[in-house]
Design a protein around this motif. Structure first.
Motif, PDB file in Angstrom:
ATOM      1  N   HIS A  81      -4.545 -18.078   5.982  1.00 12.82           N
ATOM      2  CA  HIS A  81      -5.810 -18.761   6.303  1.00 12.82           C
ATOM      3  C   HIS A  81      -6.822 -17.780   6.904  1.00 12.82           C
ATOM      4  CE1 HIS A  81      -8.544 -21.908   7.566  1.00 12.82           C
ATOM      5  NE2 HIS A  81      -8.542 -21.402   8.792  1.00 12.82           N
ATOM      6  N   GLY A  82      -6.342 -16.896   7.772  1.00 11.93           N
ATOM      7  CA  GLY A  82      -7.249 -15.911   8.377  1.00 11.93           C
ATOM      8  C   GLY A  82      -7.824 -14.950   7.344  1.00 11.93           C
ATOM      9  N   ILE A  83      -6.977 -14.520   6.420  1.00 11.65           N
ATOM     10  CA  ILE A  83      -7.463 -13.622   5.375  1.00 11.65           C
ATOM     11  C   ILE A  83      -8.489 -14.328   4.506  1.00 11.65           C
ATOM     12  CG2 ILE A  83      -6.777 -12.361   3.300  1.00 11.65           C
ATOM     13  CD1 ILE A  83      -4.107 -11.778   4.655  1.00 11.65           C
ATOM     14  N   LEU A  84      -8.212 -15.595   4.184  1.00 14.56           N
ATOM     15  CA  LEU A  84      -9.149 -16.356   3.357  1.00 14.56           C
ATOM     16  C   LEU A  84     -10.502 -16.502   4.062  1.00 14.56           C
ATOM     17  CD1 LEU A  84      -9.678 -17.981   0.810  1.00 14.56           C
ATOM     18  CD2 LEU A  84      -8.730 -19.994   1.969  1.00 14.56           C
ATOM     19  N   THR A  85     -10.460 -16.743   5.361  1.00 11.09           N
ATOM     20  CA  THR A  85     -11.705 -16.852   6.117  1.00 11.09           C
ATOM     21  C   THR A  85     -12.482 -15.538   6.086  1.00 11.09           C
ATOM     22  OG1 THR A  85     -10.712 -18.472   7.610  1.00 11.09           O
ATOM     23  CG2 THR A  85     -12.694 -17.353   8.391  1.00 11.09           C
ATOM     24  N   GLY A  86     -11.764 -14.426   6.268  1.00 13.00           N
ATOM     25  CA  GLY A  86     -12.420 -13.121   6.200  1.00 13.00           C
ATOM     26  C   GLY A  86     -12.990 -12.856   4.824  1.00 13.00           C
ATOM     27  N   THR A 134      -4.163  -8.740  -0.765  1.00 14.14           N
ATOM     28  CA  THR A 134      -3.357  -9.026   0.423  1.00 14.14           C
ATOM     29  C   THR A 134      -3.037 -10.507   0.532  1.00 14.14           C
ATOM     30  OG1 THR A 134      -4.439  -7.187   1.566  1.00 14.14           O
ATOM     31  CG2 THR A 134      -3.232  -8.754   2.926  1.00 14.14           C
ATOM     32  N   LEU A 135      -4.016 -11.336   0.213  1.00 14.44           N
ATOM     33  CA  LEU A 135      -3.797 -12.774   0.233  1.00 14.44           C
ATOM     34  C   LEU A 135      -2.724 -13.175  -0.774  1.00 14.44           C
ATOM     35  CD1 LEU A 135      -4.601 -15.609   1.204  1.00 14.44           C
ATOM     36  CD2 LEU A 135      -6.396 -15.602  -0.546  1.00 14.44           C
ATOM     37  N   ASP A 136      -2.800 -12.638  -1.970  1.00 12.51           N
ATOM     38  CA  ASP A 136      -1.791 -12.949  -2.991  1.00 12.51           C
ATOM     39  C   ASP A 136      -0.408 -12.503  -2.549  1.00 12.51           C
ATOM     40  OD1 ASP A 136      -3.704 -14.063  -4.607  1.00 12.51           O
ATOM     41  OD2 ASP A 136      -3.988 -12.265  -5.845  1.00 12.51           O
ATOM     42  N   ASP A 137      -0.330 -11.299  -1.957  1.00 12.82           N
ATOM     43  CA  ASP A 137       0.951 -10.772  -1.517  1.00 12.82           C
ATOM     44  C   ASP A 137       1.538 -11.624  -0.394  1.00 12.82           C
ATOM     45  OD1 ASP A 137       3.008  -8.772  -1.654  1.00 12.82           O
ATOM     46  OD2 ASP A 137       2.251  -7.968   0.232  1.00 12.82           O
ATOM     47  N   THR A 138       0.677 -12.072   0.519  1.00 11.41           N
ATOM     48  CA  THR A 138       1.138 -12.917   1.624  1.00 11.41           C
ATOM     49  C   THR A 138       1.675 -14.244   1.112  1.00 11.41           C
ATOM     50  OG1 THR A 138      -0.519 -11.906   3.071  1.00 11.41           O
ATOM     51  CG2 THR A 138       0.478 -13.963   3.819  1.00 11.41           C
ATOM     52  N   ARG A 139       0.979 -14.818   0.143  1.00 11.16           N
ATOM     53  CA  ARG A 139       1.446 -16.081  -0.437  1.00 11.16           C
ATOM     54  C   ARG A 139       2.797 -15.903  -1.127  1.00 11.16           C
ATOM     55  NH1 ARG A 139      -4.441 -17.953  -2.818  1.00 11.16           N
ATOM     56  NH2 ARG A 139      -5.064 -19.269  -1.041  1.00 11.16           N
ATOM     57  N   ALA A 153       7.179  -4.044  -6.810  1.00  7.90           N
ATOM     58  CA  ALA A 153       6.716  -3.769  -8.175  1.00  7.90           C
ATOM     59  C   ALA A 153       5.424  -4.524  -8.473  1.00  7.90           C
ATOM     60  CB  ALA A 153       7.804  -4.141  -9.181  1.00  7.90           C
ATOM     61  N   ARG A 154       5.374  -5.780  -8.062  1.00 11.47           N
ATOM     62  CA  ARG A 154       4.184  -6.585  -8.331  1.00 11.47           C
ATOM     63  C   ARG A 154       2.959  -6.051  -7.597  1.00 11.47           C
ATOM     64  NH1 ARG A 154       6.339 -12.817  -7.906  1.00 11.47           N
ATOM     65  NH2 ARG A 154       6.503 -13.206 -10.142  1.00 11.47           N
ATOM     66  N   THR A 155       3.183  -5.532  -6.395  1.00 18.37           N
ATOM     67  CA  THR A 155       2.054  -5.103  -5.573  1.00 18.37           C
ATOM     68  C   THR A 155       1.593  -3.688  -5.901  1.00 18.37           C
ATOM     69  OG1 THR A 155       2.900  -6.503  -3.779  1.00 18.37           O
ATOM     70  CG2 THR A 155       1.256  -4.842  -3.192  1.00 18.37           C
ATOM     71  N   HIS A 156       2.535  -2.790  -6.203  1.00 17.01           N
ATOM     72  CA  HIS A 156       2.199  -1.375  -6.268  1.00 17.01           C
ATOM     73  C   HIS A 156       2.384  -0.713  -7.632  1.00 17.01           C
ATOM     74  CE1 HIS A 156       1.849  -1.571  -1.939  1.00 17.01           C
ATOM     75  NE2 HIS A 156       3.099  -1.989  -1.843  1.00 17.01           N
ATOM     76  N   ALA A 157       3.067  -1.366  -8.580  1.00 13.30           N
ATOM     77  CA  ALA A 157       3.308  -0.723  -9.880  1.00 13.30           C
ATOM     78  C   ALA A 157       2.090  -0.934 -10.790  1.00 13.30           C
ATOM     79  CB  ALA A 157       4.573  -1.302 -10.519  1.00 13.30           C
ATOM     80  N   SER A 202       5.065   5.474  -4.384  1.00 16.03           N
ATOM     81  CA  SER A 202       4.196   6.334  -3.588  1.00 16.03           C
ATOM     82  C   SER A 202       2.934   5.631  -3.118  1.00 16.03           C
ATOM     83  CB  SER A 202       3.795   7.573  -4.401  1.00 16.03           C
ATOM     84  OG  SER A 202       3.139   7.194  -5.593  1.00 16.03           O
ATOM     85  N   SER A 203       2.740   4.364  -3.500  1.00 19.86           N
ATOM     86  CA  SER A 203       1.546   3.641  -3.115  1.00 19.86           C
ATOM     87  C   SER A 203       1.567   3.319  -1.632  1.00 19.86           C
ATOM     88  CB  SER A 203       1.431   2.340  -3.914  1.00 19.86           C
ATOM     89  OG  SER A 203       1.339   2.617  -5.287  1.00 19.86           O
ATOM     90  N   PRO A 204       0.408   3.245  -0.971  1.00 21.31           N
ATOM     91  CA  PRO A 204       0.367   2.879   0.438  1.00 21.31           C
ATOM     92  C   PRO A 204       1.027   1.529   0.663  1.00 21.31           C
ATOM     93  CG  PRO A 204      -1.775   3.694  -0.302  1.00 21.31           C
ATOM     94  CD  PRO A 204      -0.935   3.533  -1.524  1.00 21.31           C
ATOM     95  N   GLY A 205       1.895   1.442   1.667  1.00 20.62           N
ATOM     96  CA  GLY A 205       2.550   0.179   1.983  1.00 20.62           C
ATOM     97  C   GLY A 205       3.895   0.010   1.324  1.00 20.62           C
ATOM     98  N   SER A 206       4.162   0.773   0.259  1.00 20.17           N
ATOM     99  CA  SER A 206       5.445   0.592  -0.414  1.00 20.17           C
ATOM    100  C   SER A 206       6.588   1.199   0.370  1.00 20.17           C
ATOM    101  CB  SER A 206       5.391   1.206  -1.817  1.00 20.17           C
ATOM    102  OG  SER A 206       5.213   2.612  -1.743  1.00 20.17           O
ATOM    103  N   GLY A 207       6.297   2.214   1.190  1.00 17.28           N
ATOM    104  CA  GLY A 207       7.349   2.904   1.926  1.00 17.28           C
ATOM    105  C   GLY A 207       8.103   1.986   2.873  1.00 17.28           C
ATOM    106  N   MET A 208       7.366   1.090   3.572  1.00 16.88           N
ATOM    107  CA  MET A 208       8.012   0.181   4.509  1.00 16.88           C
ATOM    108  C   MET A 208       8.981  -0.748   3.789  1.00 16.88           C
ATOM    109  SD  MET A 208       6.240  -2.329   7.318  1.00 16.88           S
ATOM    110  CE  MET A 208       5.459  -0.915   8.084  1.00 16.88           C
ATOM    111  N   GLY A 209       8.592  -1.220   2.578  1.00 14.76           N
ATOM    112  CA  GLY A 209       9.484  -2.079   1.814  1.00 14.76           C
ATOM    113  C   GLY A 209      10.740  -1.356   1.411  1.00 14.76           C
ATOM    114  N   ILE A 210      10.603  -0.103   0.982  1.00 12.85           N
ATOM    115  CA  ILE A 210      11.773   0.685   0.583  1.00 12.85           C
ATOM    116  C   ILE A 210      12.663   0.960   1.785  1.00 12.85           C
ATOM    117  CG2 ILE A 210      12.510   2.932  -0.292  1.00 12.85           C
ATOM    118  CD1 ILE A 210       9.977   2.886  -2.051  1.00 12.85           C
TER     119      ILE A 210
END
Length: 355
Positions: free
Chosen positions: A164-169, A195-200, A263-267, A298-306
């Motif tokens: 909801h916060g992301i949607l408002t922004g 980011t909204l799609d990924d959060t959902r 894969a969905r977010t960074h590939a 190597s995409s930003p944010g993928s490292g934490m998931g790995i």
């Protein structure tokens, strides 16, 4: 001459009174408002009745006792549900032996004291292994339910607050863009939408559970729910499935979900993600392969998931590899069967086409 009904009742009452006094002195949780907790008296009477019966004394008036051990497991389950310390019933068992033995020997003077002790000991301790199993099983169920509830709460928080916060922004950025058509605003909008799609997706994934299902069944359900989203996800099973413990199933499933989310977010450019579960005699190999441009690791944010996937893999003694798939990226989890599985636990054909 055999003991009378009155003598047997006095025996039971005397043992119970002494147990109550000892538990009160120790501040035991098995005493509530001056009385023994529900089930304690019946168990003590059952033990005494069983002992006397096996020694040839009619004692049905004291309490009927179970011939089989099936009912004892439920007793342990009740103790766990009421948060009793498992050490306290063990202490009661010792009290029953110490208090009842000299009284039984005095009551059955003609019988061998060693024989009486042996029968009493068996009547007491045959109840504890199944009761302990019931106690542990009840705790395991509570832990699973607690984890499921925690995941549900987090999923709601992600949906109701973060999304909801992301949607408002995003709405604010869109308004600003109407007044000033800048490339930075357009870029910010794209990031916020992604980011909204990924959060959902994260909230949806966290509602998924492996409870009561095999790994293959859980993945199949996930793939079914993901239909219509890009990139498409398929699932293939190779070999003969085996039963895994619930903990291992949950961890492997979580790794699969995270690899698909990565894969969905960074590939970039990926049109398909293929999950394969290959069951062999020695291990289970689960791979998640996308057909993107290979940038997923190597995409930003993928490292934490790995990093999270590697931690989960280490927790179940598995090995996680991330490598080029030419094209795309492959996340490969290798899990040795021993000691987590046994042959023949999961249904499935020897080999199935991707689905």
């Amino acid at each position: 001459m055999p003991p009378t009904s009155a003598e047997l009742e006095r025996l039971a009452a005397d043992v119970l009174a002494n147990i109550l006094t000892a538990l009160q002195r120790s501040g035991s949780s098995l005493v509530h408002e001056g009385s023994l907790a529900v089930g304690i008296e019946s168990q003590v009477r059952s033990i005494l009745a069983e002992t006397l019966t096996l020694l040839g004394v009619e004692a049905s008036e004291l309490m009927a006792f179970p011939a089989q051990e099936a009912g004892f497991e439920s007793k342990g389950s009740v103790l766990a549900q009421r948060d009793y310390n498992p050490a306290e019933p063990l202490a009661v068992g010792e009290m029953v032996f110490d208090l009842a033995l000299p009284r039984l020997v005095g009551l059955l003077g003609r019988q061998d004291a060693a024989r009486i002790a042996q029968v009493l000991h068996r009547a007491i301790w045959r109840r504890f292994p199944p009761a302990a199993l019931g106690y542990v099983e009840a705790l395991r169920v509570r832990l699973i339910e607690s984890e499921r509830a925690a995941n549900g709460r987090l999923a709601r928080e992600l949906h109701d607050r973060i999304a909801h916060g992301i949607l408002t922004g995003l709405q604010q950025v869109e308004l600003a863009r109407m007044r000033a058509d800048g490339e930075e605003l357009a870029s910010a909008e794209r990031i916020l939408r992604a980011t909204l799609d990924d959060t959902r997706r994260l909230a949806q994934d966290m509602r998924l559970s492996t409870a009561g299902r095999s790994l293959d069944e859980a993945i199949e359900d996930f793939v079914l729910r993901a239909q219509g989203e890009a990139p498409a996800i398929r699932f293939a099973v190779l070999g003969e499935p085996m039963a895994l413990t619930e903990k291992v199933t949950a961890e492997v499933f979580a790794i699969v979900l995270e690899a698909c989310r990565n894969a969905r977010t960074h590939a970039n450019g990926a049109t398909e993600v293929v999950i394969t579960a290959e069951w062999t005699e020695d291990d289970l190999v689960v791979s998640v392969v996308d057909d993107g441009d290979g940038s997923g690791t190597s995409s930003p944010g993928s490292g934490m998931g790995i990093a999270g996937m590697r931690e989960r893999a280490a927790g179940i003694h598995a090995r996680l590899e991330v490598r080029d798939a030419l094209p795309g990226t492959a996340v490969v989890l290798t899990l040795p069967h021993y000691p987590f599985s046994e042959r023949g636990g999961a249904a499935g054909s020897a080999e199935s086409e991707p689905r």
